[in-house]
Design an enzyme around this catalytic site. Structure first.
Site, short mmCIF file in Angstrom:
data_model
loop_
_atom_site.label_atom_id
_atom_site.label_comp_id
_atom_site.label_asym_id
_atom_site.label_seq_id
_atom_site.Cartn_x
_atom_site.Cartn_y
_atom_site.Cartn_z
N HIS A 82 20.57 -13.65 -34.82
CA HIS A 82 19.53 -14.56 -35.34
C HIS A 82 18.31 -14.60 -34.43
O HIS A 82 17.19 -14.78 -34.90
CB HIS A 82 20.12 -15.96 -35.55
CG HIS A 82 20.88 -16.04 -36.83
ND1 HIS A 82 22.25 -15.96 -36.87
CD2 HIS A 82 20.47 -16.12 -38.12
CE1 HIS A 82 22.64 -16.02 -38.13
NE2 HIS A 82 21.59 -16.12 -38.91
N GLU B 107 28.18 -12.62 -48.72
CA GLU B 107 28.20 -12.22 -47.32
C GLU B 107 29.56 -11.71 -46.89
O GLU B 107 29.72 -11.22 -45.77
CB GLU B 107 27.81 -13.42 -46.43
CG GLU B 107 26.41 -13.89 -46.61
CD GLU B 107 26.17 -15.22 -45.93
OE1 GLU B 107 25.49 -15.25 -44.91
OE2 GLU B 107 26.70 -16.24 -46.43
N CYS C 175 18.89 -10.94 -49.33
CA CYS C 175 18.04 -11.67 -48.38
C CYS C 175 18.37 -11.33 -46.93
O CYS C 175 17.90 -12.01 -46.03
CB CYS C 175 18.14 -13.17 -48.61
SG CYS C 175 19.81 -13.80 -48.38
C1 PEP Z 1 22.82 -12.73 -43.98
O1 PEP Z 1 23.94 -12.94 -43.53
O2 PEP Z 1 22.43 -11.62 -44.38
C2 PEP Z 1 21.85 -13.83 -44.06
C3 PEP Z 1 20.69 -13.67 -44.65
O3 PEP Z 1 22.16 -15.00 -43.45
P1 PEP Z 1 22.05 -15.21 -41.86
O4 PEP Z 1 21.36 -14.01 -41.28
O5 PEP Z 1 21.30 -16.46 -41.65
O6 PEP Z 1 23.47 -15.29 -41.44
MG MG Z 2 24.61 -14.94 -43.13
#
Ligand code: PEP
Ligand code: MG
Length: 595
Positions: free
Chosen positions: A213, A450, A521
């Site tokens: 992140h 996911e 996403c």
């Molecule tokens: C993902 O897992 O691809 C996602 C968009 O969520 P995050 O990156 O916040 O886990």
């Molecule tokens: Mg995620």
């Protein structure tokens, strides 16, 4: 003397910069010192006392807040940590190591807390064994305090754990104080957003995968970043001039003129590409055969909205609500959340916004939401699992979203993270249905895909989910059993792996059959060479950090979809991620796209 470091495989965040290093999180240069001279010891003891007292104050303040918000039983743990730090014997043990044995304060704290933790671990009683982590937490807190003194760096989580962000307190000093490249062994998402960003020229870290992140944040902020070996990172001093090239993940210490001129050339090339892409700004993302693909942006807070408008994103395909919660020192009320979501909806006007429900746990802990230590936090209590076990938080967020919808007159899109089972979506849908009359809000409900479990069973969510959005960052880590944070697995962790691509394709096909809208996403959506495959699969929407939009739009506007579908078919027969990616890169080159 200029020193060039080895090139790492991963690109954390592209871009170039040059500036002085500022150390964060490694200010405790004396971590391993056990040889302090007599003259150094009184100063070290004074620093230790300051850090211990500051930690006690922070813990007592935190306990008060937790008690008010969550009840006395939840606050007890922080009170007990503060009690330990005030215990005379405990402090004397640490002080003796500094005074009599020449340990640095950090080394002494580490030694004593670790010894206590190990002692606890050896006990038969499970309760005491579990307490061993308390000692490690206490040690980390004091060491963070000592490090902060050393390098004036902000506390993780924007101080959320220490109580000094509350209204009326004096603000923490800006860090970095001057424009600099931040050097830190690790970076958490909370830390990344707590820096004074106008002064951050770049990040140099020793750990963190491309889809950690913190890396995602760096990319969305347009701040170049590189990952380098820890032993080299630890040799960088405050003020060392660094030349950083994020694309090649290269860092040069004390660069000579030649390196600087190369860096400038790279910067120029990036500028030219940006100028070329800027000419597409007002044009839609539509293929030559007329297929329109929605290009959406990912957001983490209000501050992202201006950039999203500038990039002409068609909406927000992922609003990570965690950051709102991370900026608070306790759970925000329904009203506070509703006002925030309403501002987002109103700022975006007619453009749709997909709010992702709070996805805490794993690498995004909330300091005020006590969480047990987990052996595998990424496989643990996070996302919808945590929300279902904390119904007050779930209800509050849903109510706030619906209130924001009613107040703004817009339909709110709500997306559920970490879904594995239809029953999880059923819980959320039932709550939304229950809240609808009371709030007057309108909502469309979707699920993130996911986990391989969700990807393999999308059809079973028919009627429960109106849309799917593939979270490729997590889908990749769970499909390949490769931690997205672990740079050692940079070679394995790839969305181009045929297993991951197949799951994306299946998700898209099955969701369409079930009448759901399809989107993605994860960070994958921002890569031009991925857009070829995603368009071929048939996704309706691609959502990405808005800096990726122009490059992806360029691909879509020139893409022959029939050729892309043929390419996808061939790609899925290839055995490795590397070959699949190269196939697309070569295809783009041969079609003259993006050059
Ligand atoms: C993902 O897992 O691809 C996602 C968009 O969520 P995050 O990156 O916040 O886990
Ligand atoms: Mg995620």
């Amino acid at each position: 003397m200029a020193k060039e470091l080895p090139v790492a495989a991963a690109v954390l965040s592209p871009g170039t910069s040059c500036g002085p290093a500022v150390l964060a999180g490694i200010g405790a240069s004396a971590v391993s010192r056990r040889d302090l001279g007599e003259a150094e010891r009184p100063g070290e003891l004074a620093s230790l006392a300051v850090a211990l007292d500051a930690s006690v104050r922070a813990l007592r303040a935190l306990a008060k807040r937790v008690e008010a918000d969550l009840g006395a039983d939840k606050a007890e743990i922080f009170e007990s940590h503060a009690d330990i730090l005030e215990d005379g014997d405990f402090r004397a043990e640490i002080e003796t190591l500094v005074r009599d044995s020449g340990y640095s304060a950090v080394a002494a704290v580490r030694e004593v807390t670790e010894a206590n933790a190990r002692e606890m671990e050896e006990l038969d009683d499970e309760y005491f064994r579990a307490r061993s982590e308390d000692f490690r937490d206490i040690g980390n807190r004091v060491i963070a305090e000592l490090s902060r003194e050393d390098c004036a760096c902000p506390r993780e989580g924007g101080d959320a754990g220490s109580g000094s962000l509350s209204a009326g307190d004096s603000p923490a000093p800006r860090f970095p104080p001057i424009p600099s490249i931040v050097v830190s062994p690790t970076l958490s998402p909370a830390q990344t957003v707590s820096f004074h960003l106008p002064h951050v020229l770049g990040f140099v870290v020793a750990s963190g995968g491309v889809n950690s992140h913190a890396a995602i944040l760096a990319r969305s902020l347009g701040i170049p970043a590189a990952v380098i070996p820890e032993e080299i990172l630890r040799g960088i001093e405050n003020g060392t001039v660094l030349a950083l090239n994020g694309e090649s993940s290269q860092v040069v210490l004390n660069p000579e003129r030649e390196t600087l001129s190369l860096l400038r050339q790279t910067g120029e090339a990036e500028k030219h590409r940006a100028e070329r892409l800027a000419s597409l700004l007002e044009l839609p993302a539509v293929t030559p055969c007329g297929r329109r693909i929605g290009l959406y942006a990912n957001a983490g807070g209000m501050k992202d909205l201006a950039g999203i408008t500038d990039a002409r994103a068609e909406g927000i395909g992922l609003f990570r609500t965690e950051f709102l919660f991370m900026e608070e020192s306790s759970f925000p009320s329904d009203e506070k959340q509703a006002a925030y979501y309403r501002r987002v909806l109103e700022t975006m006007g007619d453009r749709p916004v997909i709010f992702r429900l709070l996805d805490i746990g794993a690498d995004k802990p909330l300091p005020y939401a006590p969480h047990p230590r987990e052996n595998n936090p990424f496989l643990g209590w996070r996302g919808i699992r945590w929300l279902i076990d904390n119904p007050d938080v779930l209800l509050s967020q849903l109510r706030a979203l619906l209130l924001a919808s009613a107040a703004s007159g817009r339909t709110v899109r709500i997306m559920v993270p970490m879904v594995c089972r239809p029953s999880e979506m059923a819980v959320v849908r039932e709550l939304v249905d229950r809240l609808r009359p009371e709030t007057g809000g309108r909502a469309i409900l979707g699920m993130m895909v996911e986990t391989p479990a969700a990807a393999m069973t999308v059809g079973a969510f028919k009627g429960l989910s109106d849309f799917v959005s593939v979270g490729s960052n997590d889908l990749t880590q769970y499909t390949l059993a490769a931690d997205r944070e672990n740079e050692l697995l940079g070679d394995l962790y790839s969305e181009f792996h045929p297993a991951v691509l197949s799951l994306m394709k299946k998700t898209c096909e099955d969701a369409r059959k079930a009448g759901m809208e399809t989107g993605i996403c994860g960070e994958f959506a921002s890569r031009p060479e991925a857009a070829v495959y995603l368009a071929a699969m048939g996704f309706d929407e691609l959502s990405m950090s808005c800096r990726g939009i122009p490059g992806v739009k360029e691909v879509i506007r020139s893409l022959d979809l029939r050729k892309a579908q043929d390419l996808l078919g061939r790609a899925l027969l290839l055995p490795s991620a590397r070959e699949i990616r190269s196939l697309s890169v070569d295809f783009l080159r041969s079609e003259g796209i993006g050059s």
